[in-house]
Design a protein around this motif. Structure first.
Motif, PDB file in Angstrom:
ATOM      1  N   LEU A  30       0.974  -1.036   0.522  1.00  0.00           N
ATOM      2  CA  LEU A  30       0.133   0.377  -0.186  1.00  0.00           C
ATOM      3  C   LEU A  30       1.059   1.436  -0.224  1.00  0.00           C
ATOM      4  CD1 LEU A  30      -2.636   0.237   0.009  1.00  0.00           C
ATOM      5  CD2 LEU A  30      -2.595   0.534   3.428  1.00  0.00           C
ATOM      6  N   GLY A  31       0.477   2.182  -1.170  1.00  0.00           N
ATOM      7  CA  GLY A  31       1.427   3.249  -0.661  1.00  0.00           C
ATOM      8  C   GLY A  31       2.802   3.547  -2.099  1.00  0.00           C
ATOM      9  N   GLN A  32       2.730   2.878  -2.255  1.00  0.00           N
ATOM     10  CA  GLN A  32       3.916   2.648  -3.068  1.00  0.00           C
ATOM     11  C   GLN A  32       3.720   3.299  -4.035  1.00  0.00           C
ATOM     12  OE1 GLN A  32       3.148  -0.437  -6.069  1.00  0.00           O
ATOM     13  NE2 GLN A  32       5.258  -0.603  -6.523  1.00  0.00           N
ATOM     14  N   TYR A  33       4.815   4.077  -4.774  1.00  0.00           N
ATOM     15  CA  TYR A  33       4.336   5.208  -5.907  1.00  0.00           C
ATOM     16  C   TYR A  33       4.833   4.409  -7.216  1.00  0.00           C
ATOM     17  CZ  TYR A  33       8.784   5.447  -4.312  1.00  0.00           C
ATOM     18  OH  TYR A  33      10.855   6.117  -4.356  1.00  0.00           O
ATOM     19  N   GLY A  34       3.774   4.811  -8.187  1.00  0.00           N
ATOM     20  CA  GLY A  34       4.801   4.858  -9.574  1.00  0.00           C
ATOM     21  C   GLY A  34       3.532   4.249 -10.452  1.00  0.00           C
ATOM     22  N   PHE A  35       2.644   2.976  -9.327  1.00  0.00           N
ATOM     23  CA  PHE A  35       2.146   1.692  -9.813  1.00  0.00           C
ATOM     24  C   PHE A  35       1.018   2.393 -11.083  1.00  0.00           C
ATOM     25  CE2 PHE A  35      -1.900  -0.780  -9.143  1.00  0.00           C
ATOM     26  CZ  PHE A  35      -1.560  -1.394  -9.593  1.00  0.00           C
ATOM     27  N   LEU A  36       0.890   3.425 -10.605  1.00  0.00           N
ATOM     28  CA  LEU A  36      -0.459   3.963 -12.140  1.00  0.00           C
ATOM     29  C   LEU A  36       0.721   3.822 -13.084  1.00  0.00           C
ATOM     30  CD1 LEU A  36      -2.740   6.873 -10.272  1.00  0.00           C
ATOM     31  CD2 LEU A  36      -3.411   4.208 -11.212  1.00  0.00           C
ATOM     32  N   GLU A  37       1.623   4.930 -12.743  1.00  0.00           N
ATOM     33  CA  GLU A  37       2.522   5.102 -13.844  1.00  0.00           C
ATOM     34  C   GLU A  37       2.849   3.935 -14.610  1.00  0.00           C
ATOM     35  OE1 GLU A  37       6.077   6.507 -13.267  1.00  0.00           O
ATOM     36  OE2 GLU A  37       6.581   7.483 -14.997  1.00  0.00           O
ATOM     37  N   GLY A  38       3.683   2.743 -14.020  1.00  0.00           N
ATOM     38  CA  GLY A  38       4.163   0.959 -14.018  1.00  0.00           C
ATOM     39  C   GLY A  38       2.332   0.880 -15.062  1.00  0.00           C
ATOM     40  N   VAL A  39       1.339   0.818 -14.646  1.00  0.00           N
ATOM     41  CA  VAL A  39       0.115   0.631 -15.613  1.00  0.00           C
ATOM     42  C   VAL A  39      -0.052   0.663 -16.714  1.00  0.00           C
ATOM     43  CG1 VAL A  39      -2.206   0.223 -15.541  1.00  0.00           C
ATOM     44  CG2 VAL A  39      -1.015  -0.264 -13.308  1.00  0.00           C
ATOM     45  N   PHE A  40      -0.339   1.970 -16.643  1.00  0.00           N
ATOM     46  CA  PHE A  40      -0.320   2.938 -18.167  1.00  0.00           C
ATOM     47  C   PHE A  40       1.086   2.753 -19.090  1.00  0.00           C
ATOM     48  CE2 PHE A  40      -3.728   4.747 -15.479  1.00  0.00           C
ATOM     49  CZ  PHE A  40      -4.874   4.397 -15.752  1.00  0.00           C
ATOM     50  N   SER A  41       1.817   3.237 -18.093  1.00  0.00           N
ATOM     51  CA  SER A  41       3.301   2.655 -19.527  1.00  0.00           C
ATOM     52  C   SER A  41       3.035   1.033 -20.622  1.00  0.00           C
ATOM     53  CB  SER A  41       4.307   2.657 -18.607  1.00  0.00           C
ATOM     54  OG  SER A  41       4.854   1.566 -17.946  1.00  0.00           O
ATOM     55  N   VAL A  42       2.325  -0.045 -19.463  1.00  0.00           N
ATOM     56  CA  VAL A  42       2.027  -1.510 -20.181  1.00  0.00           C
ATOM     57  C   VAL A  42       1.394  -0.525 -21.540  1.00  0.00           C
ATOM     58  CG1 VAL A  42       1.823  -3.398 -20.169  1.00  0.00           C
ATOM     59  CG2 VAL A  42       3.231  -2.702 -18.796  1.00  0.00           C
ATOM     60  N   PHE A  43      -0.024  -0.115 -21.104  1.00  0.00           N
ATOM     61  CA  PHE A  43      -0.401  -0.082 -22.000  1.00  0.00           C
ATOM     62  C   PHE A  43      -0.636   0.486 -23.572  1.00  0.00           C
ATOM     63  CE2 PHE A  43      -3.893  -0.927 -18.714  1.00  0.00           C
ATOM     64  CZ  PHE A  43      -4.838  -1.757 -18.927  1.00  0.00           C
ATOM     65  N   ALA A  44       0.258   1.641 -23.189  1.00  0.00           N
ATOM     66  CA  ALA A  44       1.402   2.458 -23.958  1.00  0.00           C
ATOM     67  C   ALA A  44       2.100   1.528 -24.655  1.00  0.00           C
ATOM     68  CB  ALA A  44       2.059   3.839 -23.295  1.00  0.00           C
ATOM     69  N   ARG A  45       3.386   1.017 -24.066  1.00  0.00           N
ATOM     70  CA  ARG A  45       3.674   0.022 -24.624  1.00  0.00           C
ATOM     71  C   ARG A  45       2.981  -0.601 -26.249  1.00  0.00           C
ATOM     72  NH1 ARG A  45       6.516  -1.259 -20.540  1.00  0.00           N
ATOM     73  NH2 ARG A  45       5.978  -2.957 -20.434  1.00  0.00           N
ATOM     74  N   HIS A  46       1.686  -1.498 -25.711  1.00  0.00           N
ATOM     75  CA  HIS A  46       0.513  -2.438 -26.398  1.00  0.00           C
ATOM     76  C   HIS A  46      -0.527  -1.073 -27.436  1.00  0.00           C
ATOM     77  CE1 HIS A  46       1.957  -6.326 -24.654  1.00  0.00           C
ATOM     78  NE2 HIS A  46       1.828  -5.634 -23.608  1.00  0.00           N
ATOM     79  N   GLN A  47      -0.030   0.064 -27.388  1.00  0.00           N
ATOM     80  CA  GLN A  47      -0.626   1.059 -27.801  1.00  0.00           C
ATOM     81  C   GLN A  47      -2.293   0.887 -27.513  1.00  0.00           C
ATOM     82  OE1 GLN A  47       0.583   0.813 -31.663  1.00  0.00           O
ATOM     83  NE2 GLN A  47       2.345   1.886 -31.618  1.00  0.00           N
ATOM     84  N   LEU A  48      -2.634   1.026 -26.451  1.00  0.00           N
ATOM     85  CA  LEU A  48      -4.245   0.351 -26.503  1.00  0.00           C
ATOM     86  C   LEU A  48      -4.655   1.519 -25.804  1.00  0.00           C
ATOM     87  CD1 LEU A  48      -4.136  -3.233 -25.105  1.00  0.00           C
ATOM     88  CD2 LEU A  48      -4.795  -2.548 -26.880  1.00  0.00           C
ATOM     89  N   SER A  49      -5.859   2.711 -26.066  1.00  0.00           N
ATOM     90  CA  SER A  49      -6.195   3.490 -25.787  1.00  0.00           C
ATOM     91  C   SER A  49      -6.903   3.075 -24.189  1.00  0.00           C
ATOM     92  CB  SER A  49      -7.168   4.593 -27.212  1.00  0.00           C
ATOM     93  OG  SER A  49      -7.607   4.407 -27.235  1.00  0.00           O
TER      94      SER A  49
END
Ligand code: ASP
Ligand code: MG
Length: 457
Positions: free
Chosen positions: A320-339
């Motif tokens: 809990l409280g870890q930072y960078g999680f959202l960024e990590g998740v969204f960068s996976v979607f960006a890599r897969h070019q999924l909007s």
């Protein structure tokens, strides 16, 4: 004064032009200025001709010439309009020949090229008005004071246009002349012709109306305005009388027949009302887009849905409280070019939606490295656009409807714009949910400001 804008299909042929004249004639006492698109699909035909010139080295403008010459003939217009049209057609032919020879088309030349559509249509329509004894004058946008920056194919009107436009148009209108102005096009500081982007004549009309302090801008289309729901799902869907600029912008993204949000900006600035009218159904009231609404009976303007949506639930496997999680998740979607469309988050989990038709196994594998993932297909987004001041009431009534139907709500997001409340249900339940919501919000109205299950105390 009012501004009346007619799109390509409204001026597509002689018969439609006569009909436009009939509509305008009934409104002359309101001192209109007209803004027109190119006739029918002329803009597309010019772009096709440019493609042929580029790829095959042939300059062919026959379709465009036939339409405009034929329309002049059918409207029984005289030699004087031919003398205006022929030089334009010749210039267009020459330009296409030039492109076919050098096999090159710059952004600047492309805007110059497509400008012929609007320049031709206003001359023919103005000539027709004069033929039926309505004193009209065709104006290219720049002669009506509308100038822009040099961003070809996406030009922005310049600040000085706000002063120049009324300076030109008001004296004309005072003299009883009907200005017939080209939509879509402008000129930059160097005198190059520019365009405001596809569909840009709505923006032309809006800035002309706003700059002149017009009473309203009427945008004439071929539908009865914005509907409360998709008539294929809800049989008694009806035109929405009034919406705010924000609500209209939100609905535009769902394919409602309104103005592009960019086109509404000038009117938002001056609070100029926009009226969307149906040229095939003149007497229908249409939809009025305004700055603010009175508190009305229904807190909801319209209900839309989109099917075949994928719901992805992602739960962090870290602390809990870890930072960078959202960024990590969204960068996976960006890599897969999924909007990603809708998003809802809690401290340790994210739910989001996708519209992806392809296999999501690779995405699942990648996300699996940082989180536990659950992907579910066959979902639908139901969106309610309505009054932000009454969002609690909307949510309460919507969720109660879903509960009665036995359609569990699987994710909720109240858009950043606040006028949009979206939630996820199963695909198979979506139509029933939309119909039931429509029934509650539009057909069996409870007293304003009360929940439908409360008695008015
Ligand atoms: N004629 C242009 C187009 O087709 C502009 C407009 O119709 O608004 O995009
Ligand atoms: Mg068009």
């Amino acid at each position: 004064m009012i501004v009346m804008k007619f799109g390509g299909s409204s001026v597509a042929n002689a018969e439609r032009i006569r009909h436009v004249a009939h509509i305008v004639k009934g409104r002359l006492d309101r001192k209109p200025a007209l803004v027109l698109s190119a006739m029918g699909d002329t803009t597309d035909h010019i772009l096709e001709a440019a493609d042929t010139a580029l790829s095959k080295g042939q300059a062919a403008a026959g379709k465009i010439e036939d339409l405009h010459r034929g329309t002049i003939r059918e409207l029984g217009l005289g030699a004087s309009v031919q003398d205006e049209i022929e030089p334009l057609l010749e210039e267009l032919r020459k330009l296409l020949t030039g492109i076919s020879l050098i096999r090159e088309l710059t952004g600047r030349t492309k805007d110059y090229l497509v400008s012929f559509g609007e320049r031709l249509s206003v001359r023919i329509v103005a000539a027709y008005f004069n033929a039926i004894h309505i004193n009209a004058q065709a104006l290219d946008a720049w002669d009506a004071g509308l100038r822009s920056d040099s961003c070809f194919s996406a030009a922005e009107p310049d600040e000085a246009s706000w002063e120049r436009i009324p300076g030109v148009l008001k004296p004309l209108i005072e003299r009883g002349i009907l200005p017939v102005i080209t939509g879509f096009i402008a000129k930059d500081g160097e005198g190059n012709i520019t365009t405001l982007g596809r569909g840009g004549s709505d923006l032309s009309a809006a800035i002309i109306a706003a700059a002149c302090g017009a009473e309203e801008v009427q945008v004439w289309k071929d539908v009865d305005g914005i509907l409360t729901a998709d008539p294929r799902i809800v049989k008694n869907a009806k035109p929405v009388e009034t919406v705010t600029y924000d609500e209209a912008a939100e609905l535009a993204y769902f394919g409602a027949q309104v103005l592009h949000p960019r086109a509404m900006l000038p009117c938002m600035k001056t609070k100029t009302p926009v009226l969307v009218k149906n040229s095939y159904n003149i007497d229908a009231p249409g939809t009025r887009i305004v700055a603010a609404l009175e508190k009305k009976n229904s807190p909801v303007r319209a209900i839309t849905s989109r099917k075949n949506v994928i719901l992805v639930d992602i739960v962090s496997t870290r602390m809990l409280g870890q930072y960078g999680f959202l960024e990590g998740v969204f960068s996976v979607f960006a890599r897969h070019q999924l909007s990603v469309d809708m998003v809802a988050t809690s401290e340790v989990s994210i739910s989001l939606t996708l519209d992806a038709p392809r296999s999501l196994e690779p995405l699942k594998k990648d996300l699996g490295r940082i989180a536990s993932v659950d992907i579910r297909t066959g979902k639908a987004i139901v969106t309610i656009v309505g009054d932000v001041r009454r969002s609690s009431e909307i949510l309460a009534r919507a969720f109660r409807t879903c509960e009665i139907l036995g359609a569990p709500v699987q994710m909720v997001s109240q858009g950043a714009s606040k006028v949009n409340i979206s939630f996820i249900v199963d695909d198979t339940e979506a139509d029933d949910v939309v119909r039931a919501l429509h029934g509650d919000f539009f057909d069996a109205l409870p007293p304003p400001g009360t929940l439908s299950n409360r008695s008015g105390t």
